[in-house]
Design a protein around this motif. Sequence first.
Motif, PDB file in Angstrom:
ATOM      1  N   SER A  85       0.372  10.095 -25.375  1.00  0.00           N
ATOM      2  CA  SER A  85       1.363   9.783 -24.330  1.00  0.00           C
ATOM      3  C   SER A  85       2.733  10.347 -24.695  1.00  0.00           C
ATOM      4  N   LYS A  86       3.539  10.602 -23.680  1.00  0.00           N
ATOM      5  CA  LYS A  86       4.840  11.215 -23.930  1.00  0.00           C
ATOM      6  C   LYS A  86       5.700  10.328 -24.831  1.00  0.00           C
ATOM      7  N   THR A  87       5.627   9.012 -24.601  1.00  0.00           N
ATOM      8  CA  THR A  87       6.388   8.075 -25.435  1.00  0.00           C
ATOM      9  C   THR A  87       5.983   8.228 -26.903  1.00  0.00           C
ATOM     10  N   GLU A  88       4.665   8.287 -27.143  1.00  0.00           N
ATOM     11  CA  GLU A  88       4.175   8.396 -28.521  1.00  0.00           C
ATOM     12  C   GLU A  88       4.544   9.760 -29.114  1.00  0.00           C
ATOM     13  N   ARG A  89       4.447  10.803 -28.280  1.00  0.00           N
ATOM     14  CA  ARG A  89       4.812  12.145 -28.755  1.00  0.00           C
ATOM     15  C   ARG A  89       6.276  12.185 -29.176  1.00  0.00           C
ATOM     16  N   ASP A  90       7.142  11.599 -28.352  1.00  0.00           N
ATOM     17  CA  ASP A  90       8.570  11.570 -28.682  1.00  0.00           C
ATOM     18  C   ASP A  90       8.817  10.804 -29.974  1.00  0.00           C
ATOM     19  N   LYS A  91       8.064   9.709 -30.138  1.00  0.00           N
ATOM     20  CA  LYS A  91       8.215   8.894 -31.351  1.00  0.00           C
ATOM     21  C   LYS A  91       7.813   9.710 -32.588  1.00  0.00           C
ATOM     22  N   LEU A  92       6.683  10.428 -32.472  1.00  0.00           N
ATOM     23  CA  LEU A  92       6.199  11.220 -33.604  1.00  0.00           C
ATOM     24  C   LEU A  92       7.181  12.353 -33.926  1.00  0.00           C
ATOM     25  N   ARG A  93       7.696  12.967 -32.862  1.00  0.00           N
ATOM     26  CA  ARG A  93       8.663  14.057 -33.064  1.00  0.00           C
ATOM     27  C   ARG A  93       9.902  13.546 -33.808  1.00  0.00           C
ATOM     28  N   LYS A  94      10.384  12.366 -33.393  1.00  0.00           N
ATOM     29  CA  LYS A  94      11.553  11.766 -34.058  1.00  0.00           C
ATOM     30  C   LYS A  94      11.255  11.473 -35.524  1.00  0.00           C
ATOM     31  N   LEU A  95      10.032  10.967 -35.761  1.00  0.00           N
ATOM     32  CA  LEU A  95       9.629  10.609 -37.128  1.00  0.00           C
ATOM     33  C   LEU A  95       9.586  11.858 -38.017  1.00  0.00           C
ATOM     34  N   ILE A  96       9.020  12.931 -37.499  1.00  0.00           N
ATOM     35  CA  ILE A  96       8.910  14.183 -38.259  1.00  0.00           C
ATOM     36  C   ILE A  96      10.310  14.733 -38.569  1.00  0.00           C
ATOM     37  N   LEU A  97      11.169  14.753 -37.542  1.00  0.00           N
ATOM     38  CA  LEU A  97      12.514  15.299 -37.738  1.00  0.00           C
ATOM     39  C   LEU A  97      13.335  14.400 -38.663  1.00  0.00           C
ATOM     40  N   TRP A  98      13.104  13.087 -38.568  1.00  0.00           N
ATOM     41  CA  TRP A  98      13.785  12.158 -39.476  1.00  0.00           C
ATOM     42  C   TRP A  98      13.420  12.487 -40.929  1.00  0.00           C
ATOM     43  N   TYR A  99      12.126  12.644 -41.196  1.00  0.00           N
ATOM     44  CA  TYR A  99      11.692  12.935 -42.579  1.00  0.00           C
ATOM     45  C   TYR A  99      12.320  14.241 -43.069  1.00  0.00           C
ATOM     46  N   LEU A 100      12.353  15.216 -42.168  1.00  0.00           N
ATOM     47  CA  LEU A 100      12.872  16.535 -42.537  1.00  0.00           C
ATOM     48  C   LEU A 100      14.372  16.516 -42.784  1.00  0.00           C
ATOM     49  N   ARG A 101      15.107  15.806 -41.904  1.00  0.00           N
ATOM     50  CA  ARG A 101      16.565  15.906 -41.947  1.00  0.00           C
ATOM     51  C   ARG A 101      17.257  14.768 -42.663  1.00  0.00           C
ATOM     52  N   GLU A 102      16.659  13.588 -42.642  1.00  0.00           N
ATOM     53  CA  GLU A 102      17.388  12.417 -43.138  1.00  0.00           C
ATOM     54  C   GLU A 102      16.950  11.939 -44.519  1.00  0.00           C
ATOM     55  N   THR A 103      15.768  12.310 -44.964  1.00  0.00           N
ATOM     56  CA  THR A 103      15.385  11.858 -46.307  1.00  0.00           C
ATOM     57  C   THR A 103      15.878  12.886 -47.315  1.00  0.00           C
ATOM     58  N   LYS A 104      16.155  12.405 -48.530  1.00  0.00           N
ATOM     59  CA  LYS A 104      16.746  13.286 -49.538  1.00  0.00           C
ATOM     60  C   LYS A 104      15.928  13.264 -50.825  1.00  0.00           C
TER      61      LYS A 104
END
Length: 188
Positions: A85-104
């Motif tokens: 679902s689009k909601t789940e896709r958006d959630k996964l996209r946010k999660l992936i980008l969070w790991y990439l950009r926000e974790t150190k």
Amino acid sequence: MQIKKADFVKGIRGTDPITDSEMPQIAFFGRSNVGKSSTINMLANRKSLVKSSGTPGKTREINFFRINDEYFFVDLPGYGYAKVSKTERDKLRKLILWYLRETKPQERILILVLDAQVGLTDYDREILDIAIRRDESLVVLVNKIDKLNQKNRKVVIDKVTSETNYPVVPISAKKGKGRDLFFDTVFN
Ligand SMILES: Nc1nc2c(ncn2[C@@H]2O[C@H](COP(=O)(O)OP(=O)(O)OP(=O)(O)O)[C@@H](O)[C@H]2O)c(=O)[nH]1
Ligand SMILES: [Mg+2]
């Protein structure tokens, strides 16, 4: 590379101390269904360390596996599977980008997995752009080469190589091909 120990540690969906661990993280990105989870199983010589399946959209969390007590394999959800679902896709996209950009993490290598029959997509280019901007180490895996004949393999590898400045490694998670080259490239 001999893998003597491979253990699932945990799956996360947001802030967690494991992302700050001292152990290096080898993190697998890529569209849904390209074979990220299968690749981790193949590299670790385990049939079912990671759940992979004919149902795309299988991985819904960021899963950490401790390898030889030396580093983590990090299995990320895939992006872009239309039947999620689009909601789940958006959630996964946010999660992936969070790991990439926000974790150190103290040390990390990104592994971008492609399907040999598809090549680079806009999604992959987005990940590549972020990696370049952030000066992250990255290796491109072209998976499922068992589906192509010798000639088409070369065409795809040459094309992907010309489209990125990162090392490109052909593999088949299914046939266990490319394992040595993967470890030689990642631990050069
Ligand atoms: N022919 C072939 N099939 C493969 C290969 N690697 C994976 N597959 C198949 O591709 C499908 C998806 O594999 P997964 O490992 O679950 O893919 P994933 O990238 O982890 O997918 P998500 O978790 O949805 O992001 C499965 O049916 C696998 O058996 C390969 O090297 N060759
Ligand atoms: Mg998966």
